[in-house]
Design a protein around this motif. Structure first.
Motif, PDB file in Angstrom:
ATOM      1  N   LEU A 130      -7.715  14.794  44.310  1.00  0.00           N
ATOM      2  CA  LEU A 130      -7.498  15.207  45.306  1.00  0.00           C
ATOM      3  C   LEU A 130      -8.327  15.588  46.125  1.00  0.00           C
ATOM      4  O   LEU A 130      -8.139  16.176  47.470  1.00  0.00           O
ATOM      5  N   ALA A 131      -9.461  16.336  46.308  1.00  0.00           N
ATOM      6  CA  ALA A 131     -10.153  16.919  46.942  1.00  0.00           C
ATOM      7  C   ALA A 131     -11.427  16.005  47.419  1.00  0.00           C
ATOM      8  O   ALA A 131     -11.287  16.042  48.525  1.00  0.00           O
ATOM      9  N   LEU A 132     -10.964  14.764  46.990  1.00  0.00           N
ATOM     10  CA  LEU A 132     -11.618  13.772  47.987  1.00  0.00           C
ATOM     11  C   LEU A 132     -11.011  13.013  48.442  1.00  0.00           C
ATOM     12  O   LEU A 132     -11.364  12.149  49.508  1.00  0.00           O
ATOM     13  N   ALA A 133      -9.988  12.405  48.293  1.00  0.00           N
ATOM     14  CA  ALA A 133      -8.360  11.828  49.173  1.00  0.00           C
ATOM     15  C   ALA A 133      -8.407  13.007  50.693  1.00  0.00           C
ATOM     16  O   ALA A 133      -8.388  12.666  51.545  1.00  0.00           O
ATOM     17  N   ARG A 134      -8.384  14.347  50.476  1.00  0.00           N
ATOM     18  CA  ARG A 134      -7.666  15.009  51.535  1.00  0.00           C
ATOM     19  C   ARG A 134      -9.253  15.167  52.249  1.00  0.00           C
ATOM     20  O   ARG A 134      -9.230  15.146  53.502  1.00  0.00           O
ATOM     21  N   ALA A 135     -10.337  15.250  51.603  1.00  0.00           N
ATOM     22  CA  ALA A 135     -11.529  14.826  52.229  1.00  0.00           C
ATOM     23  C   ALA A 135     -11.858  13.728  52.972  1.00  0.00           C
ATOM     24  O   ALA A 135     -12.270  13.650  54.581  1.00  0.00           O
ATOM     25  N   LEU A 136     -11.667  12.346  52.617  1.00  0.00           N
ATOM     26  CA  LEU A 136     -11.801  11.346  53.372  1.00  0.00           C
ATOM     27  C   LEU A 136     -10.404  11.671  54.015  1.00  0.00           C
ATOM     28  O   LEU A 136     -10.796  10.527  55.958  1.00  0.00           O
ATOM     29  N   LEU A 137      -8.907  12.026  53.770  1.00  0.00           N
ATOM     30  CA  LEU A 137      -7.984  12.277  55.472  1.00  0.00           C
ATOM     31  C   LEU A 137      -8.673  13.089  56.170  1.00  0.00           C
ATOM     32  O   LEU A 137      -8.239  12.741  57.369  1.00  0.00           O
ATOM     33  N   ALA A 138      -9.313  13.520  55.983  1.00  0.00           N
ATOM     34  CA  ALA A 138      -9.689  14.906  56.842  1.00  0.00           C
ATOM     35  C   ALA A 138     -11.601  14.627  57.893  1.00  0.00           C
ATOM     36  O   ALA A 138     -11.880  15.202  58.824  1.00  0.00           O
ATOM     37  N   GLY A 139     -11.692  13.093  57.076  1.00  0.00           N
ATOM     38  CA  GLY A 139     -12.993  12.784  57.779  1.00  0.00           C
ATOM     39  C   GLY A 139     -14.217  13.828  57.346  1.00  0.00           C
ATOM     40  O   GLY A 139     -15.131  14.061  58.374  1.00  0.00           O
ATOM     41  N   ARG A 140     -14.550  14.731  56.404  1.00  0.00           N
ATOM     42  CA  ARG A 140     -15.532  15.121  56.588  1.00  0.00           C
ATOM     43  C   ARG A 140     -15.773  15.110  54.731  1.00  0.00           C
ATOM     44  O   ARG A 140     -15.517  14.148  53.975  1.00  0.00           O
ATOM     45  N   LYS A 141     -17.012  15.663  54.804  1.00  0.00           N
ATOM     46  CA  LYS A 141     -17.425  15.336  53.380  1.00  0.00           C
ATOM     47  C   LYS A 141     -17.380  16.246  52.078  1.00  0.00           C
ATOM     48  O   LYS A 141     -16.148  16.668  52.315  1.00  0.00           O
ATOM     49  N   VAL A 142     -17.385  15.431  50.997  1.00  0.00           N
ATOM     50  CA  VAL A 142     -16.673  15.830  49.516  1.00  0.00           C
ATOM     51  C   VAL A 142     -17.764  16.883  49.269  1.00  0.00           C
ATOM     52  O   VAL A 142     -18.989  17.037  48.839  1.00  0.00           O
ATOM     53  N   GLN A 143     -17.365  18.344  48.601  1.00  0.00           N
ATOM     54  CA  GLN A 143     -18.074  19.564  48.323  1.00  0.00           C
ATOM     55  C   GLN A 143     -17.456  18.938  46.712  1.00  0.00           C
ATOM     56  O   GLN A 143     -16.544  19.678  46.097  1.00  0.00           O
ATOM     57  N   ILE A 144     -18.233  17.854  45.899  1.00  0.00           N
ATOM     58  CA  ILE A 144     -17.900  17.831  44.888  1.00  0.00           C
ATOM     59  C   ILE A 144     -18.352  19.147  43.411  1.00  0.00           C
ATOM     60  O   ILE A 144     -17.375  19.161  43.172  1.00  0.00           O
ATOM     61  N   SER A 145     -19.350  19.277  44.004  1.00  0.00           N
ATOM     62  CA  SER A 145     -19.588  20.702  42.963  1.00  0.00           C
ATOM     63  C   SER A 145     -18.715  22.283  43.506  1.00  0.00           C
ATOM     64  O   SER A 145     -18.395  22.555  41.946  1.00  0.00           O
ATOM     65  N   GLN A 146     -18.658  21.848  44.504  1.00  0.00           N
ATOM     66  CA  GLN A 146     -16.989  23.039  44.781  1.00  0.00           C
ATOM     67  C   GLN A 146     -15.886  22.414  43.733  1.00  0.00           C
ATOM     68  O   GLN A 146     -15.357  23.688  43.305  1.00  0.00           O
ATOM     69  N   SER A 147     -15.522  21.671  43.288  1.00  0.00           N
ATOM     70  CA  SER A 147     -14.185  21.343  42.677  1.00  0.00           C
ATOM     71  C   SER A 147     -14.240  21.023  41.668  1.00  0.00           C
ATOM     72  O   SER A 147     -13.804  21.566  40.859  1.00  0.00           O
ATOM     73  N   LEU A 148     -15.549  20.960  41.024  1.00  0.00           N
ATOM     74  CA  LEU A 148     -15.932  20.890  39.614  1.00  0.00           C
ATOM     75  C   LEU A 148     -15.795  22.534  39.145  1.00  0.00           C
ATOM     76  O   LEU A 148     -15.517  22.833  37.721  1.00  0.00           O
ATOM     77  N   VAL A 149     -16.358  23.004  40.001  1.00  0.00           N
ATOM     78  CA  VAL A 149     -16.440  24.356  39.310  1.00  0.00           C
ATOM     79  C   VAL A 149     -14.267  25.426  39.402  1.00  0.00           C
ATOM     80  O   VAL A 149     -14.206  25.758  38.408  1.00  0.00           O
ATOM     81  N   ASP A 150     -14.305  24.449  40.473  1.00  0.00           N
ATOM     82  CA  ASP A 150     -12.357  25.365  40.307  1.00  0.00           C
ATOM     83  C   ASP A 150     -11.926  24.298  39.482  1.00  0.00           C
ATOM     84  O   ASP A 150     -10.772  24.857  39.504  1.00  0.00           O
ATOM     85  N   ALA A 151     -12.281  22.424  39.143  1.00  0.00           N
ATOM     86  CA  ALA A 151     -11.517  22.393  37.985  1.00  0.00           C
ATOM     87  C   ALA A 151     -11.828  22.946  36.874  1.00  0.00           C
ATOM     88  O   ALA A 151     -10.578  24.162  36.228  1.00  0.00           O
ATOM     89  N   ALA A 152     -13.346  23.441  36.504  1.00  0.00           N
ATOM     90  CA  ALA A 152     -13.855  24.536  35.251  1.00  0.00           C
ATOM     91  C   ALA A 152     -12.661  25.220  35.493  1.00  0.00           C
ATOM     92  O   ALA A 152     -12.040  26.192  34.074  1.00  0.00           O
ATOM     93  N   ALA A 153     -12.063  26.425  36.087  1.00  0.00           N
ATOM     94  CA  ALA A 153     -11.733  27.724  36.581  1.00  0.00           C
ATOM     95  C   ALA A 153     -10.014  26.989  36.025  1.00  0.00           C
ATOM     96  O   ALA A 153      -9.882  27.760  35.287  1.00  0.00           O
ATOM     97  N   LEU A 154      -9.583  26.598  36.425  1.00  0.00           N
ATOM     98  CA  LEU A 154      -8.475  26.341  36.078  1.00  0.00           C
ATOM     99  C   LEU A 154      -8.072  26.138  34.899  1.00  0.00           C
ATOM    100  O   LEU A 154      -7.433  26.279  34.248  1.00  0.00           O
TER     101      LEU A 154
END
Length: 175
Positions: A130-154
């Motif tokens: 979802l982070a990738l999809a949202r970044a692509l739709l918004a035309g911005r760079k994906v912050q994969i490291s932040q999404s991995l931290v969030d996923a691990a915390a969840l």
């Protein structure tokens, strides 16, 4: 607590998607249960650390499989929702057929926390996709490291919820 609150705010859409996917599959299992025969019977279990460990291992295994969506761009989370969600829905429907009283005593006490915990695990598996999809739709760079931290915390939040639910299942629901 502030750390989890900030992740929940950041991943609000993902948490909603995880809950909708998980609970939607669960609901489908409940609705399709009438057309499937399955014998559910009450098997009294003695509360013990061994029972707790068995339940926790099973539930954490399901949560970990949902978390595999991190590496499969959500596919693992979707597949776990389909299989485990539908299966859980079938079980809930057939367990309810035993009567409202036994159902309320043996399933509801732990299910109110356990089922949303699985939704959080599914959400954890959906975070990078979802982070990738949202970044692509918004035309911005994906912050994969932040999404991995969030996923691990969840996933950690889900596991903590499961520990509490499994304590209830072991020492309350078995009585």
């Amino acid at each position: 607590m502030a750390f989890i609150a900030s992740i929940a705010r950041r991943q609000r859409l993902t948490l909603v998607c995880g809950q909708v996917l998980w609970l939607g599959c669960l609901l489908c299992g409940i609705l399709f249960a009438d057309g499937m025969s399955q014998t559910v019977h009450v098997e009294p279990k003695q509360p013990s650390v061994d029972l707790f460990t068995e339940i926790l291992a099973n539930n954490c295994g399901i949560a970990a499989m949902a978390f595999s969506g991190v590496a499969t761009f959500g596919l693992g989370a979707v597949l776990v929702s389909l299989f485990a969600g539908l299966s859980s829905g079938l079980f809930i429907a057939h367990a309810y057929a035993l009567g409202a009283g036994p159902f309320a005593r043996t399933v509801l006490p732990h299910a109110v926390l356990e089922l949303p915990a699985f939704g959080v695990a599914v959400a954890a598996g959906l975070v990078p996709a979802l982070a990738l999809a949202r970044a692509l739709l918004a035309g911005r760079k994906v912050q994969i490291s932040q999404s991995l931290v969030d996923a691990a915390a969840l996933l950690g939040l889900s596991m903590a919820m499961l520990v509490v639910a499994d304590c209830v299942e072991t020492w309350v629901s078995t009585r």
